[in-house]
Write a protein that holds these residues in place. Structure first.
Motif, mmCIF file in Angstrom:
data_model
loop_
_atom_site.group_PDB
_atom_site.id
_atom_site.type_symbol
_atom_site.label_atom_id
_atom_site.label_comp_id
_atom_site.label_asym_id
_atom_site.label_seq_id
_atom_site.Cartn_x
_atom_site.Cartn_y
_atom_site.Cartn_z
ATOM 1 N N ARG A 119 0.835 -1.209 0.000
ATOM 2 C CA ARG A 119 0.000 0.000 0.000
ATOM 3 C C ARG A 119 0.866 1.253 0.000
ATOM 4 O O ARG A 119 0.628 2.192 -0.760
ATOM 5 C CB ARG A 119 -0.914 0.018 1.241
ATOM 6 C CG ARG A 119 -1.914 1.151 1.209
ATOM 7 C CD ARG A 119 -2.661 1.301 2.507
ATOM 8 N NE ARG A 119 -1.824 1.896 3.547
ATOM 9 C CZ ARG A 119 -2.270 2.242 4.755
ATOM 10 N NH1 ARG A 119 -3.523 1.986 5.080
ATOM 11 N NH2 ARG A 119 -1.460 2.789 5.637
ATOM 12 N N ARG A 123 1.497 4.271 -2.834
ATOM 13 C CA ARG A 123 1.334 5.706 -2.560
ATOM 14 C C ARG A 123 2.623 6.478 -2.819
ATOM 15 O O ARG A 123 2.738 7.655 -2.452
ATOM 16 C CB ARG A 123 0.909 5.912 -1.100
ATOM 17 C CG ARG A 123 -0.487 5.388 -0.814
ATOM 18 C CD ARG A 123 -0.820 5.505 0.669
ATOM 19 N NE ARG A 123 -2.200 5.123 0.916
ATOM 20 C CZ ARG A 123 -2.759 5.043 2.136
ATOM 21 N NH1 ARG A 123 -2.032 5.303 3.205
ATOM 22 N NH2 ARG A 123 -4.015 4.700 2.277
ATOM 23 N N LEU A 211 -2.920 -1.115 9.623
ATOM 24 C CA LEU A 211 -3.978 -1.305 8.633
ATOM 25 C C LEU A 211 -5.356 -1.260 9.298
ATOM 26 O O LEU A 211 -6.307 -0.702 8.738
ATOM 27 C CB LEU A 211 -3.774 -2.626 7.892
ATOM 28 C CG LEU A 211 -2.577 -2.645 6.931
ATOM 29 C CD1 LEU A 211 -2.285 -4.070 6.461
ATOM 30 C CD2 LEU A 211 -2.811 -1.733 5.735
#
Ligand SMILES: CSC[C@@H](O)[C@@H](O)C(=O)COP(=O)(O)O
Ligand SMILES: [Zn+2]
Length: 215
Positions: A119, A123, A211
């Motif tokens: 993730r 980004r 998360l």
């Protein structure tokens, strides 16, 4: 060329090393972190020898015969009639070279650490920063802050190892005995296999909490 250290590097010697690697592998497999032959583990058995898991083996059924002694400088097997060492040996060697007190390295495809690393890479970030969690202390940081590199999963593994070496050379503040590889997994190290496994557990749990909080 062999690595040079100011003091003798930490080692995990003895006839039990292969059995301990196999045991640690089976433990991590049972946690669901070494699926489909993924992951690799090693110990430094002497200043110039590493014992590492053989490539492509089922980590849930690993036995001492599924380990290979390699030269700590070259990564080449000491004997030429044994199994092939892990495809990711170069990453282990990069850690041993940089950290003389490290005698064990574990690499797993643990789901939360892998998801978080992926993730963050998506980004455009090359590090993950963990703040506040008590568990950060488990990675040796008492200042409440941990920064972990997120390396690119280059198809050429030595390139990942080279990026790890660059990160180590930067001697970053707030670093811990762990690194992440985006879309791939996590690597942790310690003075022995138990500590390396503990560090991996801390990173996996920190990733899970991050998360969960959607931080
Ligand atoms: C199941 S594929 C995973 C591999 O490509 C690799 O990432 C891995 O962790 C295991 O490689 P190995 O060569 O068995 O040590
Ligand atoms: Zn891997």
């Amino acid at each position: 060329m062999s690595a040079t250290f100011e003091t003798a590097p930490a080692t995990h010697p003895g006839p039990q090393a292969a059995a301990e690697l196999a045991d640690a592998s089976r433990r991590l497999y049972r946690r669901g972190w070494l699926e489909g032959t993924s992951g690799n583990l090693s110990v430094r058995t002497s200043p110039d020898r590493i014992l590492i898991t053989a490539s492509g083996r089922d980590k849930g059924e690993l036995t001492p015969a599924d380990t290979v002694a390699v030269d700590a400088a070259s990564g080449l097997p000491v004997r030429d009639d044994g199994p092939r060492p892990s495809a990711e040996t170069s990453i282990h060697l990069a850690v041993y070279r940089r950290f003389p007190r490290c005698a064990a390295v574990v690499h797993a495809h643990s789901p939360y650490a892998t998801a978080l690393a992926s993730r963050e890479a998506g980004r455009g970030r090359s590090t993950v920063r963990f703040d506040d969690f008590e568990l950060i202390k488990g990675l040796g940081r008492t200042d409440g802050r941990l920064v972990v590199p997120v390396l690119t999963n280059w198809p050429e593994v030595p390139r990942i190892a080279a990026d790890a070496e660059d990160w180590f050379a930067g001697d970053p503040r707030h670093a811990g005995p762990v690194l992440l590889i985006a879309y791939h997994g996590a690597t942790a190290w310690g003075t022995d296999l138990r500590q390396a496994r503990n560090h991996l557990e801390c990173l996996e749990e920190l990733s899970r909490l991050t998360l969960l909080l959607d931080r």
